[in-house]
Design an enzyme around this catalytic site. Structure first.
Site, PDB file in Angstrom:
ATOM      1  CG  LEU A  84      -1.701  -1.356   1.387  1.00  0.00           C
ATOM      2  CD1 LEU A  84      -2.496  -1.371   2.681  1.00  0.00           C
ATOM      3  CD2 LEU A  84      -2.611  -1.613   0.187  1.00  0.00           C
ATOM      4  CB  THR A  86       1.917   5.834   2.560  1.00  0.00           C
ATOM      5  OG1 THR A  86       3.253   5.331   2.663  1.00  0.00           O
ATOM      6  CG2 THR A  86       0.963   4.781   3.090  1.00  0.00           C
ATOM      7  CB  SER A 108       6.872   6.237   2.054  1.00  0.00           C
ATOM      8  OG  SER A 108       6.957   5.618   3.331  1.00  0.00           O
ATOM      9  CB  SER A 109       4.872   1.375   0.387  1.00  0.00           C
ATOM     10  OG  SER A 109       6.018   0.577   0.599  1.00  0.00           O
ATOM     11  CB  SER A 110       2.011  -0.490   4.506  1.00  0.00           C
ATOM     12  OG  SER A 110       1.926  -1.658   5.289  1.00  0.00           O
TER      13      SER A 110
END
Ligand SMILES: C[S@@+](CC[C@H](N)C(=O)[O-])C[C@H]1O[C@@H](n2cnc3c(N)ncnc32)[C@H](O)[C@@H]1O
Length: 406
Positions: A84, A86, A108-110
Site C-alpha cells: 500500500l 503512502t 514510501s509504503s506499507s
C-alpha cells in the site's frame, strides 16, 4: 453505517484471515510472529493509501480511504496481502482531495505482508534481543517487532520527517513507543548500539559499514541489495569480531524502493554520438539485461549502469547501456537472428564486463542467486559465487572504482 465495535470486530476478522493465509503459504511459521500479525492493527498504519490498479499502459494508483470507498472496503484493502503506497516522489499527498496518480515514483509504503513476515522470520529474533530497523515507513513492521520484543528493544529510523511523524502517531495510537529516529538510516544510530539484529526495509547498493559496526559480533544484518537496473535480492549477513560481515542471498526477491541517498542521478549521462566507440559482434542481446538469472549477473557486472531502448533515426532498434559516472557506454543493435552488434566506449567496456560475468556464471551451471554470497569489510565489499574465495564482483561503495571488477 459501521460503528466503532463493528470496525474493531471486522478488522479482527480480516486480520485473522490474513494471518491464516500467510501461515498457509508457509511464510508465517513461528507462534510469536503469528501472534504479532493477529494483534497489530495494520489499518491504523494505513488510514490513507494508494493502490495500484490493473489499467493497461502507464501504472495508475487509486486513492483509498474510509471516506472514499467506505469503511468495510477500506478495511478489506488494508488487510489484503498487498503493498500500500503512502507517498510518491518524496511529496506529501493532499488527502483533502486525493486524485488518481500516474507515472509517479513511490517513495514510501506499507510493504507486502508476505514479505514483511518472511523477513521477520528470516531475521531469527529471540526474546530479549534488540533490533535496528532502517525505513520506518508506516510503522507497521516496527509495530510487529514491538509486539514481539517489547518497544524498548526496537529502534527504527526514517529519513522522511513527514513519513516519520505519521508512523509515530500510528504507533502511539496502538500503544507502542519504540525509539524512533528521523534521519539517514545509512549512518545507523550509534546511541542504541550494539544491536542484535539490523533490518533494512529500503534497498541499498552496498551495506553501510556503520551497520556492521553497530551490530554485535554474531548478530545478523538482513537487507535487500539492489542496483539502478534491478534488485539483487535479500542477503543475511553475520557480523564477526574483526568488523566484517558475511553471508548468502536467501530466498525471496523483494524489489524495495532504494534508500533515498543512493537513488540514481536524474541524468542518465551523455548519449554517445553514432560514430563514438568501437564495434564488434556479440551473441548476447539486450534480453540479457532483463531475463531473471542473467539480469542478476548484469547488475553485478555493471553496478552503476542503466539502460533504455530507442530506435535510431533510420528506425533500427537500439539499446543504450550507460554508466553516467564515468561516461562508459555500450550500444546494441540487432545483426541477425542470434547475433548483435555492440559499440562500446569510455573507460569501462561495459559489454565485455557483462560477457565475462555471464561466462563465469554459465560455467558454474547458471546458479540461482542463493548460490551467491556477500562479504562486507571496512574498505570494500563484494558479491561472490559459491564460496567467499570464488569469482567475485565488487559492490559500489563510495570508495570503490565503478568498473564492476573485483
Ligand atoms: C518500503 S518503505 C518501509 C516499509 C515499512 N517498514 C512498513 O512496514 O511500513 C521504505 C521506507 O524507507 C525510507 N527510507 C529511504 N531511505 C532511507 C534512509 N536512508 N534512512 C531511513 N529511511 C529511509 C523511505 O522513506 C520509506 O518510508
Amino acid at each position: 453505517m459501521t460503528t466503532e465495535p463493528d470496525l474493531s470486530s471486522t478488522a479482527a476478522k480480516l486480520r485473522h484471515q490474513l494471518t491464516a493465509q500467510l501461515a498457509a503459504d508457509g511464510r508465517l511459521r513461528s507462534p510469536a510472529w503469528r501472534a504479532a500479525v493477529e494483534t497489530v492493527p495494520r489499518h491504523e498504519f494505513v488510514l490513507c493509501f494508494y493502490r495500484e490498479t490493473d489499467d493497461p499502459g502507464l501504472t495508475t494508483w487509486t486513492p483509498v480511504t474510509a471516506d472514499l470507498v467506505g469503511v468495510e472496503e477500506w478495511l478489506r484493502q488494508a488487510y489484503a496481502d498487498d503493498t500500500l503506497i503512502t507517498q510518491f516522489d518524496g511529496q506529501e499527498i493532499d488527502w483533502t482531495d486525493p486524485k488518481p496518480i500516474r507515472g509517479a515514483h513511490p517513495t514510501s509504503s506499507s510493504t507486502l505482508p508476505t514479505l514483511v513476515v518472511h523477513m521477520l522470520e528470516e531475521l531469527r529474533l529471540h526474546d530479549g534481543m534488540t533490533v535496528m530497523e532502517i525505513g520506518t515507513g508506516t510503522g507497521y513492521s516496527a509495530a510487529l517487532m514491538c509486539h514481539r520484543l517489547g518497544p524498548d528493544r526496537v529502534t527504527s529510523i526514517e529519513t522522511d520527517p513527514d513519513v516519520a511523524a505519521r508512523a509515530r502517531d500510528a504507533l502511539n495510537r496502538c500503544g507502542y513507543a519504540p525509539r524512533l529516529v528521523v534521519g539517514d538510516g545509512l549512518v545507523g544510530h550509534p546511541e542504541g548500539a550494539h544491536y542484535d539484529r539490523t533490518i533494512a526495509t529500503c534497498g541499498v547498493r552496498h551495506i553501510p559499514h556503520t551497520w556492521v559496526q553497530q551490530t554485535r559480533p554474531g548478530g545478523l544484518i538482513l537487507a535487500t541489495l539492489r542496483g539502478w537496473m534491478r534488485s539483487l535480492g535479500l542477503v543475511r549477513l553475520t557480523v564477526d569480531r574483526e568488523g566484517r560481515a558475511e553471508g548468502r542471498f536467501i530466498d525471496g526477491d523483494p524489489s524495495f524502493m532504494i534508500a533515498r541517498q543512493q537513488d540514481a542521478p536524474k541524468s542518465l549521462g551523455m548519449i554517445p554520438a553514432p560514430d563514438d566507440g568501437a564495434s564488434r559482434s556479440t551473441p548476447y542481446g539486450p534480453d540479457m539485461l532483463t531475463a531473471a538469472g542473467s539480469g542478476f549477473v548484469a547488475q553485478l557486472a555493471m553496478p552503476s549502469a542503466r539502460f533504455f531502448s530507442m530506435p535510431a533515426d533510420d528506425g533500427t532498434p537500439c539499446t543504450y547501456v550507460l554508466d553516467g559516472r564515468n561516461e562508459s557506454f555500450a550500444v546494441l543493435t540487432p545483426k541477425s537472428d542470434d547475433e548483435w552488434n555492440v559499440r562500446q566506449g569510455g573507460p569501462a567496456a561495459l559489454w565485455d564486463l557483462l560477457e565475462n560475468a555471464l561466462h563465469t556464471w554459465r560455467a558454474a551451471g547458471s546458479p540461482k542467486p542463493t548460490e551467491f554470497g556477500v562479504t562486507v569489510a571496512a574498505e570494500s565489499q563484494w558479491v561472490w559465487l559459491g564460496t567467499p574465495d570464488g569469482p567475485s564482483w565488487r559492490l559500489p561503495t563510495p570508495a570503490q572504482s565503478t568498473d564492476g571488477s573485483a
